[in-house]
Scaffold this motif. Structure first.
Motif, PDB file in Angstrom:
ATOM      1  N   VAL A 286      -6.367   4.408  -5.880  1.00 16.62           N
ATOM      2  CA  VAL A 286      -7.286   4.817  -4.919  1.00 16.62           C
ATOM      3  C   VAL A 286      -7.401   6.381  -4.617  1.00 16.62           C
ATOM      4  CG1 VAL A 286      -8.287   4.422  -2.420  1.00 16.62           C
ATOM      5  CG2 VAL A 286      -6.987   2.586  -3.915  1.00 16.62           C
ATOM      6  N   ILE A 287      -8.492   7.161  -5.002  1.00 15.42           N
ATOM      7  CA  ILE A 287      -8.325   8.651  -4.989  1.00 15.42           C
ATOM      8  C   ILE A 287      -9.215   9.113  -3.609  1.00 15.42           C
ATOM      9  CG2 ILE A 287      -8.485  10.883  -5.933  1.00 15.42           C
ATOM     10  CD1 ILE A 287      -7.730   9.263  -8.321  1.00 15.42           C
ATOM     11  N   THR A 288      -8.523   9.718  -2.785  1.00 11.73           N
ATOM     12  CA  THR A 288      -9.686  10.318  -1.394  1.00 11.73           C
ATOM     13  C   THR A 288     -10.004  11.712  -2.061  1.00 11.73           C
ATOM     14  OG1 THR A 288      -7.575  11.345  -0.540  1.00 11.73           O
ATOM     15  CG2 THR A 288      -8.044   8.803   0.002  1.00 11.73           C
ATOM     16  N   PRO A 289     -10.783  12.319  -1.029  1.00 12.80           N
ATOM     17  CA  PRO A 289     -11.205  13.759  -1.489  1.00 12.80           C
ATOM     18  C   PRO A 289     -10.191  14.811  -1.903  1.00 12.80           C
ATOM     19  CG  PRO A 289     -12.363  12.738   0.420  1.00 12.80           C
ATOM     20  CD  PRO A 289     -11.411  11.916   0.002  1.00 12.80           C
ATOM     21  N   ILE A 290     -10.476  15.433  -2.821  1.00 14.18           N
ATOM     22  CA  ILE A 290      -9.171  16.360  -3.441  1.00 14.18           C
ATOM     23  C   ILE A 290      -9.821  17.912  -2.923  1.00 14.18           C
ATOM     24  CG2 ILE A 290      -8.364  17.478  -5.663  1.00 14.18           C
ATOM     25  CD1 ILE A 290      -8.913  14.565  -7.171  1.00 14.18           C
ATOM     26  N   GLY A 291      -8.873  18.718  -2.552  1.00 15.42           N
ATOM     27  CA  GLY A 291      -9.215  19.860  -2.141  1.00 15.42           C
ATOM     28  C   GLY A 291      -7.846  20.766  -2.379  1.00 15.42           C
ATOM     29  N   LEU A 292      -7.710  22.016  -1.934  1.00 19.60           N
ATOM     30  CA  LEU A 292      -6.703  22.898  -2.143  1.00 19.60           C
ATOM     31  C   LEU A 292      -5.757  22.604  -1.162  1.00 19.60           C
ATOM     32  CD1 LEU A 292      -8.640  26.197  -2.742  1.00 19.60           C
ATOM     33  CD2 LEU A 292      -7.561  24.698  -4.618  1.00 19.60           C
ATOM     34  N   ASP A 293      -4.412  22.303  -1.615  1.00 18.51           N
ATOM     35  CA  ASP A 293      -3.184  22.079  -0.676  1.00 18.51           C
ATOM     36  C   ASP A 293      -2.152  21.960  -1.768  1.00 18.51           C
ATOM     37  OD1 ASP A 293      -1.985  22.014   1.617  1.00 18.51           O
ATOM     38  OD2 ASP A 293      -2.448  19.902   2.200  1.00 18.51           O
ATOM     39  N   HIS A 294      -0.867  22.212  -1.059  1.00 15.15           N
ATOM     40  CA  HIS A 294       0.297  22.423  -2.208  1.00 15.15           C
ATOM     41  C   HIS A 294       0.106  23.034  -3.209  1.00 15.15           C
ATOM     42  CE1 HIS A 294       1.745  19.569   0.918  1.00 15.15           C
ATOM     43  NE2 HIS A 294       0.917  18.445   0.667  1.00 15.15           N
ATOM     44  N   GLN A 295      -0.599  24.261  -3.261  1.00 15.77           N
ATOM     45  CA  GLN A 295      -0.651  24.807  -4.408  1.00 15.77           C
ATOM     46  C   GLN A 295       0.343  25.523  -4.942  1.00 15.77           C
ATOM     47  OE1 GLN A 295      -2.769  25.381  -1.514  1.00 15.77           O
ATOM     48  NE2 GLN A 295      -4.391  26.591  -1.981  1.00 15.77           N
ATOM     49  N   LYS A 296       1.507  25.451  -4.410  1.00 11.45           N
ATOM     50  CA  LYS A 296       2.819  25.876  -4.987  1.00 11.45           C
ATOM     51  C   LYS A 296       3.181  25.119  -6.033  1.00 11.45           C
ATOM     52  CE  LYS A 296       7.601  26.834  -3.725  1.00 11.45           C
ATOM     53  NZ  LYS A 296       8.605  27.209  -2.613  1.00 11.45           N
ATOM     54  N   TRP A 297       2.920  23.695  -5.840  1.00 12.42           N
ATOM     55  CA  TRP A 297       3.613  22.458  -6.480  1.00 12.42           C
ATOM     56  C   TRP A 297       2.586  21.946  -7.627  1.00 12.42           C
ATOM     57  CZ3 TRP A 297       8.693  22.145  -6.538  1.00 12.42           C
ATOM     58  CH2 TRP A 297       9.282  22.631  -5.057  1.00 12.42           C
TER      59      TRP A 297
ATOM     60  N   ILE B  28       0.717  -1.309  -0.004  1.00  7.49           N
ATOM     61  CA  ILE B  28      -0.019  -0.089   0.128  1.00  7.49           C
ATOM     62  C   ILE B  28       0.982   1.194   0.069  1.00  7.49           C
ATOM     63  CG2 ILE B  28      -1.887   1.280   1.069  1.00  7.49           C
ATOM     64  CD1 ILE B  28      -1.091  -2.234   2.383  1.00  7.49           C
ATOM     65  N   LEU B  29       0.855   1.976  -1.076  1.00  9.27           N
ATOM     66  CA  LEU B  29       1.696   3.298  -1.402  1.00  9.27           C
ATOM     67  C   LEU B  29       0.895   4.449  -1.165  1.00  9.27           C
ATOM     68  CD1 LEU B  29       3.966   1.821  -4.256  1.00  9.27           C
ATOM     69  CD2 LEU B  29       4.406   1.531  -1.813  1.00  9.27           C
ATOM     70  N   GLU B  30       1.485   5.528  -0.220  1.00  5.73           N
ATOM     71  CA  GLU B  30       0.643   6.735  -0.359  1.00  5.73           C
ATOM     72  C   GLU B  30       1.478   7.756  -0.849  1.00  5.73           C
ATOM     73  OE1 GLU B  30      -0.622  10.042   3.187  1.00  5.73           O
ATOM     74  OE2 GLU B  30       0.565   8.389   3.725  1.00  5.73           O
ATOM     75  N   THR B  31       0.903   8.349  -1.739  1.00  2.00           N
ATOM     76  CA  THR B  31       1.695   9.494  -2.408  1.00  2.00           C
ATOM     77  C   THR B  31       2.221  10.248  -1.758  1.00  2.00           C
ATOM     78  OG1 THR B  31      -0.348  10.815  -2.807  1.00  2.00           O
ATOM     79  CG2 THR B  31       0.375   9.128  -4.592  1.00  2.00           C
ATOM     80  N   GLY B  32       3.180  10.751  -1.855  1.00  2.00           N
ATOM     81  CA  GLY B  32       3.883  12.100  -1.024  1.00  2.00           C
ATOM     82  C   GLY B  32       3.418  13.535  -1.298  1.00  2.00           C
ATOM     83  N   MET B  33       2.934  13.852  -2.460  1.00  2.00           N
ATOM     84  CA  MET B  33       2.304  14.973  -3.082  1.00  2.00           C
ATOM     85  C   MET B  33       2.057  15.073  -4.532  1.00  2.00           C
ATOM     86  SD  MET B  33       4.173  18.650  -3.504  1.00  2.00           S
ATOM     87  CE  MET B  33       4.874  18.954  -1.791  1.00  2.00           C
ATOM     88  N   GLY B  34       0.782  14.916  -4.958  1.00  2.00           N
ATOM     89  CA  GLY B  34       0.010  15.091  -5.925  1.00  2.00           C
ATOM     90  C   GLY B  34       0.050  13.586  -6.315  1.00  2.00           C
ATOM     91  N   GLY B  35       0.563  13.282  -7.422  1.00  2.00           N
ATOM     92  CA  GLY B  35       0.399  11.816  -7.945  1.00  2.00           C
ATOM     93  C   GLY B  35       0.968  11.438  -9.180  1.00  2.00           C
ATOM     94  N   ARG B  36       0.822  12.428 -10.347  1.00  2.00           N
ATOM     95  CA  ARG B  36       1.456  12.207 -11.495  1.00  2.00           C
ATOM     96  C   ARG B  36       2.853  12.000 -11.474  1.00  2.00           C
ATOM     97  NH1 ARG B  36       2.673  15.766 -15.964  1.00  2.00           N
ATOM     98  NH2 ARG B  36       2.313  17.570 -14.494  1.00  2.00           N
TER      99      ARG B  36
ATOM    100  N   GLU C  16      -6.602  21.909 -11.592  1.00  2.00           N
ATOM    101  CA  GLU C  16      -5.198  21.460 -11.750  1.00  2.00           C
ATOM    102  C   GLU C  16      -4.562  20.582 -10.718  1.00  2.00           C
ATOM    103  OE1 GLU C  16      -3.492  25.823 -13.156  1.00  2.00           O
ATOM    104  OE2 GLU C  16      -4.373  25.809 -11.106  1.00  2.00           O
ATOM    105  N   ILE C  17      -5.325  20.481  -9.462  1.00  2.00           N
ATOM    106  CA  ILE C  17      -4.809  19.666  -8.417  1.00  2.00           C
ATOM    107  C   ILE C  17      -5.312  18.505  -8.729  1.00  2.00           C
ATOM    108  CG2 ILE C  17      -4.940  19.085  -6.210  1.00  2.00           C
ATOM    109  CD1 ILE C  17      -4.988  21.966  -5.272  1.00  2.00           C
ATOM    110  N   ALA C  18      -6.599  18.282  -9.423  1.00  2.00           N
ATOM    111  CA  ALA C  18      -7.146  16.949  -9.493  1.00  2.00           C
ATOM    112  C   ALA C  18      -6.605  16.327 -10.679  1.00  2.00           C
ATOM    113  CB  ALA C  18      -8.761  17.007 -10.102  1.00  2.00           C
ATOM    114  N   PHE C  19      -5.872  17.065 -11.797  1.00  2.00           N
ATOM    115  CA  PHE C  19      -5.033  16.723 -12.629  1.00  2.00           C
ATOM    116  C   PHE C  19      -4.012  15.886 -12.197  1.00  2.00           C
ATOM    117  CE2 PHE C  19      -1.708  17.103 -15.981  1.00  2.00           C
ATOM    118  CZ  PHE C  19      -2.138  16.629 -17.066  1.00  2.00           C
ATOM    119  N   GLU C  20      -3.346  16.522 -11.190  1.00  2.00           N
ATOM    120  CA  GLU C  20      -2.199  15.681 -10.627  1.00  2.00           C
ATOM    121  C   GLU C  20      -2.426  14.771 -10.007  1.00  2.00           C
ATOM    122  OE1 GLU C  20       1.067  16.866 -11.351  1.00  2.00           O
ATOM    123  OE2 GLU C  20       0.201  18.514 -12.464  1.00  2.00           O
ATOM    124  N   LYS C  21      -3.525  14.425  -9.132  1.00  2.00           N
ATOM    125  CA  LYS C  21      -3.849  13.343  -8.457  1.00  2.00           C
ATOM    126  C   LYS C  21      -4.154  12.263  -9.563  1.00  2.00           C
ATOM    127  CE  LYS C  21      -3.837  16.008  -4.720  1.00  2.00           C
ATOM    128  NZ  LYS C  21      -2.945  15.766  -3.580  1.00  2.00           N
ATOM    129  N   ALA C  22      -4.913  12.616 -10.566  1.00  2.00           N
ATOM    130  CA  ALA C  22      -5.392  11.714 -11.632  1.00  2.00           C
ATOM    131  C   ALA C  22      -4.468  11.044 -12.359  1.00  2.00           C
ATOM    132  CB  ALA C  22      -6.354  12.381 -12.439  1.00  2.00           C
TER     133      ALA C  22
END
Length: 349
Positions: free
Chosen positions: A181-192, A160-168, A199-205
């Motif tokens: 597996v994708i948990t709720p997406i919100g605003l965080d780490h906007q700098k990156w 089981i691997l948890e991403t450190g930041m983002g995903g892509r 935009e954030i969902a694109f990285e998680k996806a």
């Protein structure tokens, strides 16, 4: 050099890699996987993983890999998947971040943190291997490699691997998963990751891979559209888990944890691990995961909420447990966090 001394010395070297900062990208991680020969029972970790049955020997199976991204709830969902799998007799490898007390919390086999000796030996080997690499691997890339190496050496059935930041472009995305597996997406780490939900969902996806099933929590419509688009491009079946789990008690407090539990169950189900309701219920009931509305005593609650959305969930859970009782709040956040937004979400309690 004694084990403890070697552990401290190699860990100091690892923390020294923070000078290289955060580098989003997969090239170094792919090189690390190749150079370290990170495989399990003769199979490559970066190849697709077929389903397996509880108790099945890893000698005949590649590990089942759950890859978890999102803004809030990643750690809880990872812990739930791990506990469910362990309750079914599978040997689990869990990689999460950050840690609370000791670095060893980040890497666990069947619930047991990696030993100091294994940290020292693993880091020493990686350190020698990458001494002259340019660009030099980062703290998180080396830590990810250490985790994968430990899972291989421990013959884990499930990782089981948890991403450190983002995903892509996260280091963990260099590994081929069995389930995204994708948990709720919100605003965080906007700098990156970007300033908008899209935009954030694109990285998680980006953790959704071709022909690999995905499961997601309910999302903001903008985030859901991005996830569905990525799944369509990848020809990956995606399921949005909308109903909470109410089949038995969950070891973590709050209505949101019942939603997290439903997501974890769905992830195990689409991995085609042969799960039973009884063992699943035991795994969720016996779960322990610190700093998630953790009751230190009758009057002190510890929680790691670090963005406004998580703080809002914390406030809601307080109301569930304590009703209208007022809280005295001690809040500590890093300078890059939305302290005002967090405080605003907590102010009602």
């Amino acid at each position: 050099m004694g084990n403890t001394t070697a552990y401290r010395e190699n860990l100091a070297w690892l923390y020294g890699l923070q000078k290289f900062g955060i580098k989003l990208g997969l090239e170094n991680m792919q090189r690390l996987i190749e150079a370290a020969g990170i495989a399990l029972a003769g199979e490559r970790w970066n190849e697709a993983s077929p389903p397996q049955s509880p108790g099945q020997s890893p000698a005949s199976q590649k590990p089942t890999v759950f890859h978890v991204a999102g803004t809030n709830g990643k750690g809880s969902v990872c812990a739930m998947i791990e506990s469910i799998c362990r309750a079914h007799g599978l040997r689990t490898g869990l990689f999460t971040s950050p840690h609370l007390v000791t670095f060893r919390e980040r890497i666990k086999i069947s619930g047991v943190p990696i030993a100091e000796e294994d940290v020292a030996n693993g880091l020493a080997q990686i350190r020698a291997m990458i001494a002259d690499w340019d660009p030099h691997p980062t703290f998180f890339e080396v830590t990810t490699a250490l985790a994968l190496k430990h899972f291989k050496n421990s013959e884990a059935d499930v990782a089981i691997l948890e991403t450190g930041m983002g995903g892509r472009l996260d280091a963990t995305n260099a590994v081929q998963s069995s389930v995204a597996v994708i948990t709720p997406i919100g605003l965080d780490h906007q700098k990156w990751l970007g300033d908008t939900i899209e935009e954030i969902a694109f990285e998680k996806a980006g953790i959704i891979k071709p022909h690999t099933p995905a499961v997601s929590s309910p999302q903001d419509p903008a985030a859901e559209a991005v996830l569905r688009s990525r799944a369509s491009i990848c020809e990956a079946p995606i399921q949005f888990v909308t109903q909470p789990y109410n089949g038995s008690p969950v070891g973590l407090a709050g209505a949101h944890q019942k939603r997290n539990a439903a997501l974890a169950i769905a992830a195990v189900r689409v991995s085609r691990i042969e799960a039973s309701p009884g063992a699943t219920a035991y795994g969720l009931r016996s779960l322990q995961w610190p700093a998630r509305f953790q009751k230190w005593d009758q009057q002190i609650i510890i929680d790691g909420a670090h963005n406004p959305a998580a703080a809002g969930v914390l406030a809601a859970t307080w109301r569930e447990v304590f009703g209208e009782k007022r809280a005295t709040i001690i809040l500590a956040v890093l300078a890059d966090k939305d302290a005002a937004g967090i405080w605003g979400a907590l102010a009602p309690i």
